[in-house]
Design an enzyme around this catalytic site. Structure first.
Site, mmCIF file in Angstrom:
data_model
loop_
_atom_site.group_PDB
_atom_site.id
_atom_site.type_symbol
_atom_site.label_atom_id
_atom_site.label_comp_id
_atom_site.label_asym_id
_atom_site.label_seq_id
_atom_site.Cartn_x
_atom_site.Cartn_y
_atom_site.Cartn_z
ATOM 1 N N GLU A 17 52.130 42.287 37.995
ATOM 2 C CA GLU A 17 50.803 41.948 37.492
ATOM 3 C C GLU A 17 49.840 41.623 38.636
ATOM 4 O OE1 GLU A 17 52.471 39.860 33.365
ATOM 5 O OE2 GLU A 17 52.001 38.644 35.121
ATOM 6 N N ASP A 43 52.944 43.434 23.950
ATOM 7 C CA ASP A 43 53.862 43.596 22.829
ATOM 8 C C ASP A 43 53.358 42.763 21.658
ATOM 9 O OD1 ASP A 43 55.600 40.826 22.753
ATOM 10 O OD2 ASP A 43 55.028 41.367 24.800
#
Length: 559
Positions: free
Chosen positions: A320, A526
């Site tokens: 990230e 998700d």
């Protein structure tokens, strides 16, 4: 613990209904009178006309303040705009009549007609004014109708004060109206009006993510001032027109006083930042091993015009952080501290320190503390991925937090579930200024990704159709939420939670202890209820890291 009470220098004097008893209430003439008297903090009442125009009026009926009669909300704005609102230029509190020499006579001036909220915004444009808009719903309105009024007035306030130095504070006696305002304009500060605080006032205060309580002065005590500040809320009292009482409450530490007695003057100018709703004016610190943090060590108050000197940027995982590090221009060598690598440099013109938080609340709290205490960061930002909880939050969307909560924290029966012991709160608000910047940047990033050829191709490779940006409650816990039963249980307890991660709320708690502004933006990788699946590594490579880089670039350039 340090002194919990502010001095009178910090206590706002707020012109009640625009001009107090100097001019007709809730009129532009009243605001002009207040401005001439030197006031820079005002309150007024806002209702909705039959055709949906927000306008200034206190009562449900027109009879007291105009020569017309009937219910105001049943009239269209074109008719309301013609009504002279000077009929009530008289004492509003019979027990405290205004001196005759400070009253204005009604003249029928256009500025004494019923005013629209748009007209008020035009009058105050370009001036550094603190404004409280009280949402006045009809007494017999249904809860749904009250929520609708709150939402529509909040929407109008957001639009009309988009460029203002200070956002208006929305207040109401109506909880449904405040709920509507919160859902429509979550970044506008909110205050709950009460004649007397109920026994369990903390629960609605947390559920509504309030910034302040507005209380009848007759129901207040010094002990209550202390309790409200312990809950990290501001406290303002209405309506105090006696000079001795006003001085007494300011000395007791209240944050503001609504008054009709404008002839008493606006009082000393509040210290910088005290009129802003970004954070409570009174940061509370808990240092059980070392006693109270000395006042001299506390960070200075911050306003919208005061920019941080050094930003701390956290990511949970290296994937990230990768693209951000590629954009960083190093100014000092990488430094290891507490088994973490800290990267110092400039990012899009701003001095920053980057670090990995690690995964989980303890790891994130350790990194956040180091960024503040060791590297001198005075704002922290968190970017990365999260699981979607809100019904409309899907993979590929971006969420910007308005508040943070630890969903796995339960110290009951000693403290209410989710409440952080010894703080009196379970929800920690995001910094309004940076959350607003991140939200604007998130909308722009989503739009550019969806419409740009390269971005659209990356989304299509993951079957992501139309990504969106959302704002709301971000919750954190030391467990991965990846099952339908887990998600269903969390939603039952926290229906307003839109996303879940494992770090952000812990960082928010650390930042609250140090009175350091904090905001977070997360890409949804998700669905926490397992209704949608995607390859996490592919999502991070194709979407999340691009979102993080784009959002932070736009937000930092806007600062």
């Amino acid at each position: 613990m340090g002194n919990l009470f502010t001095s009178a220098m910090s206590c706002q004097r707020i012109a009640h209904r625009g001009g107090g008893w100097l001019a007709p209430e809730n009129t532009l003439a009243g605001f002009q009178a207040g401005l001439r008297a030197g006031f820079r903090a005002f309150e007024c009442d806002v209702k909705l006309s039959a055709d949906g125009v927000p306008f200034l009026l206190h009562d449900d009926l027109l009879d007291r303040t105009t020569k017309a009669s009937g219910r105001a909300s049943w009239q269209v704005w074109a008719r309301l705009a013609q009504l002279d609102a000077s009929a009530a230029c008289k004492p509003r509190l019979a027990r405290q009549p205004p001196p005759e020499e400070v009253r204005l006579h009604a003249t029928g001036s256009p500025h004494q007609r019923i005013a629209s909220l748009q007209g008020l915004a035009a009058l105050l444009a370009g001036q550094d004014i603190w404004l409280n808009l009280e949402i006045k719903t009809d007494a017999d309105a249904s809860a749904a109708r009250q929520a609708e009024w709150g939402a529509r007035i909040a929407q109008a306030a957001t639009r009309l004060w988009a460029d203002a130095a200070q956002p208006p504070c929305l207040s109401s006696f109506s909880i449904p109206a405040l709920q509507g305002a919160m859902h429509t304009a979550p970044l506008l500060p909110r205050a709950w009006l009460c004649e007397a605080l109920p026994l369990h006032w903390r629960e609605p205060a947390q559920a509504l993510a309030l910034h302040a309580l507005h209380l009848d002065a007759r129901a207040c005590t010094p002990e209550l001032v202390h309790a409200v500040h312990i809950a990290r809320l501001q406290l303002r009292l209405y309506t105090v027109n006696d000079a001795a009482a006003l001085a007494q409450w300011c000395a007791a530490g209240v944050d503001g006083i609504f008054t009709d007695a404008l002839e008493l003057g606006p009082g000393p100018r509040p210290r910088p930042g005290s009129t802003h709703e970004t954070t409570p004016t009174r940061p509370i610190f808990f240092f059980p091993l070392g006693g109270a943090r000395p006042d001299a060590a506390r960070p200075p108050a911050r306003t919208a015009m005061t920019e941080p000197s050094r930003l701390g940027i956290l990511c949970a995982m290296q994937a990230e952080q990768q693209m951000l590090l590629q954009q960083l221009i190093p100014t000092q060598p990488q430094r290891l501290h507490g088994k973490r690598a800290y990267h110092r440099g400039r990012l899009h013109g701003r001095e920053v320190v980057m670090a990995l938080s690690g995964i989980g609340k303890v790891a994130a709290a350790t990194s956040a503390t180091s960024l503040i205490a060791e590297f001198g960061c005075d704002v922290l930002l968190f970017t990365g991925t999260a699981g979607g909880l809100g019904q409309s939050v899907n993979i590929g969307d971006i969420v910007v937090a308005t508040s943070f909560l630890q969903h796995d924290l339960d110290a009951s029966p000693l403290f209410p579930r989710f409440e952080v012991p010894l703080t009196g709160r379970s929800r920690f608000p995001a910094d309004d200024i940076w959350a607003t910047r991140l939200l604007a940047a998130a909308h722009a990033a989503v739009d550019r990704t969806s419409h740009g050829a390269a971005g659209r191709a990356r989304l299509q490779r993951l079957s992501i159709q139309t990504p969106r940006a959302h704002v709301g409650l971000l919750i954190s816990g030391d467990r991965f939420v990846g099952g339908a039963d887990q998600a269903r249980g969390i939603r039952a307890l926290l229906p307003d939670a839109i996303a879940v991660d494992m770090e952000s709320a812990a960082v928010a708690q650390v930042c609250a202890d140090y009175s350091v502004p904090f905001a977070a933006v997360r890409s949804i990788s998700d669905r926490a209820d397992a209704t949608a699946h995607i390859d996490f590594e592919r999502f991070t490579a194709l979407v999340a890291r691009h979102y993080s880089a784009a959002v932070l670039k736009l937000a930092l350039q806007a600062a």
